[in-house]
Design a protein around this motif. Structure first.
Motif, PDB file in Angstrom:
ATOM      1  N   UNK A   1       0.799  -1.222   0.000  1.00  0.00           N
ATOM      2  CA  UNK A   1       0.000   0.000   0.000  1.00  0.00           C
ATOM      3  C   UNK A   1       0.833   1.274   0.000  1.00  0.00           C
ATOM      4  N   UNK A   2       2.095   1.176   0.420  1.00  0.00           N
ATOM      5  CA  UNK A   2       2.878   2.404   0.571  1.00  0.00           C
ATOM      6  C   UNK A   2       4.375   2.115   0.612  1.00  0.00           C
ATOM      7  N   UNK A   3       5.143   3.199   0.427  1.00  0.00           N
ATOM      8  CA  UNK A   3       6.584   3.155   0.626  1.00  0.00           C
ATOM      9  C   UNK A   3       6.915   4.126   1.758  1.00  0.00           C
ATOM     10  N   UNK A   4       7.859   3.752   2.619  1.00  0.00           N
ATOM     11  CA  UNK A   4       8.180   4.573   3.785  1.00  0.00           C
ATOM     12  C   UNK A   4       9.665   4.931   3.773  1.00  0.00           C
ATOM     13  N   UNK A   5       9.948   6.209   4.057  1.00  0.00           N
ATOM     14  CA  UNK A   5      11.318   6.709   4.088  1.00  0.00           C
ATOM     15  C   UNK A   5      11.610   7.339   5.446  1.00  0.00           C
ATOM     16  N   UNK A   6      12.864   7.226   5.871  1.00  0.00           N
ATOM     17  CA  UNK A   6      13.316   7.935   7.068  1.00  0.00           C
ATOM     18  C   UNK A   6      13.746   9.326   6.616  1.00  0.00           C
ATOM     19  N   UNK A   7      13.204  10.366   7.273  1.00  0.00           N
ATOM     20  CA  UNK A   7      13.508  11.739   6.864  1.00  0.00           C
ATOM     21  C   UNK A   7      13.888  12.575   8.083  1.00  0.00           C
ATOM     22  N   UNK A   8      14.548  13.678   7.806  1.00  0.00           N
ATOM     23  CA  UNK A   8      14.884  14.626   8.879  1.00  0.00           C
ATOM     24  C   UNK A   8      14.048  15.883   8.705  1.00  0.00           C
TER      25      UNK A   8
END
Length: 284
Positions: A28-35
């Protein structure tokens, strides 16, 4: 790393300062680590409807109401505008659920808003700052399984008191940090009072979690928290402080055979989907 196209507008607006790395890619989605400033968060990019493989989405949307009558009519007709509105509603459902459940005391990631199909929210980590593992990636002691099972059941109870059922709860949608389980992935959360599938979904959610923890604490396998919880909910007696026993006496009234057969068929389909998720997770 290269900034994903969908996150670029958030960088332009100053909502995200840096994309650190990919975290996961699902159906359902893609997840990224962000600042974001000095905070490390995660950005969840929802896939477009035609690329999303979440099955039986119609039964999850039942009972969701649009405040705008024009939008509601468009969604019913299935026009291009209506499909766009439906997609927006699907994405906003998770944000709304996260805010609602956090207020109710459920352990969920803190949401910070959804911007053009990108949800910014808290990154759940362990004591060392690493991303918290999903339940299916950990091994528990019997004692921890008993404690964490009670924690999850209490959160499901709080969710139901807040009028929501997760609808897809399993060991794949729960993270484990130093304080215990954290429930994630809520775009399919259903209205407990307005969705005819809510009872069945609640039972599936609870049974999934009981089966998982029952691997480590077999005494849990005979519990009937879902039936007990739903009976109290239907009678208006369920509150966040209700003490559940896990015991429930079944009604002796004649069964509705058609409804029973329908539930058996639905349960079979859901088990097949569960096995498919396990297989894909193993391959991944």
């Amino acid at each position: 790393m290269k900034i994903p196209k969908r996150i670029q507008p958030l960088v332009d607006e100053g909502l995200v300062d840096e994309v650190i790395r990919p975290l996961m890619s699902g159906k359902e989605a893609e997840v990224y680590v962000v600042r974001c400033g000095s905070d490390i968060r995660c950005a969840k990019i929802y896939k477009e409807a035609e690329k999303r493989s979440f099955k039986q989405a119609v039964q999850y949307r039942e009972g969701r109401k649009s405040r705008n009558s024009r939008r509601a009519r468009a969604m019913e007709k299935g026009s291009k505008f209506g499909r766009n509105e439906q997609e927006q509603a699907w994405q906003n459902a998770e944000v709304d659920a996260l805010f609602r459940l956090a207020y109710a005391g459920v352990r969920v990631p803190q949401p910070y808003g959804c911007f053009d199909g990108v949800l910014l929210m808290e990154l759940i980590t362990d004591d060392h700052g690493f991303v918290a593992p999903r339940l299916n990636d950990v091994t528990l002691t019997e004692e921890q399984a008993l404690v964490d099972h009670q924690s999850v059941i209490k959160d499901v109870q709080r969710m139901l008191c807040a009028g929501l059922v997760h609808g897809d709860l399993s060991e794949f949608n729960v993270l484990l940090d130093s304080k215990g389980p954290v429930i994630i992935d809520l775009p399919q959360a259903v209205d407990a009072a307005a969705n005819n599938n809510a009872k069945r979904m609640l039972e599936r959610d609870v049974n999934n979690m009981t089966s998982y923890y029952g691997q480590y604490a077999p005494e849990l396998l005979n519990s009937k928290y879902a039936k007990e919880m739903w009976a109290l909910f239907e009678s208006g007696k369920l509150s966040p402080d209700s003490e559940l026993t896990g015991q429930f006496k079944e009604s002796q009234k004649a069964a509705d055979v058609d409804s029973v057969l329908a539930e058996i068929e639905a349960a079979f389909d859901e088990e097949q989907e569960r096995k498919e998720r396990i297989r894909e997770a193993a391959e991944g």
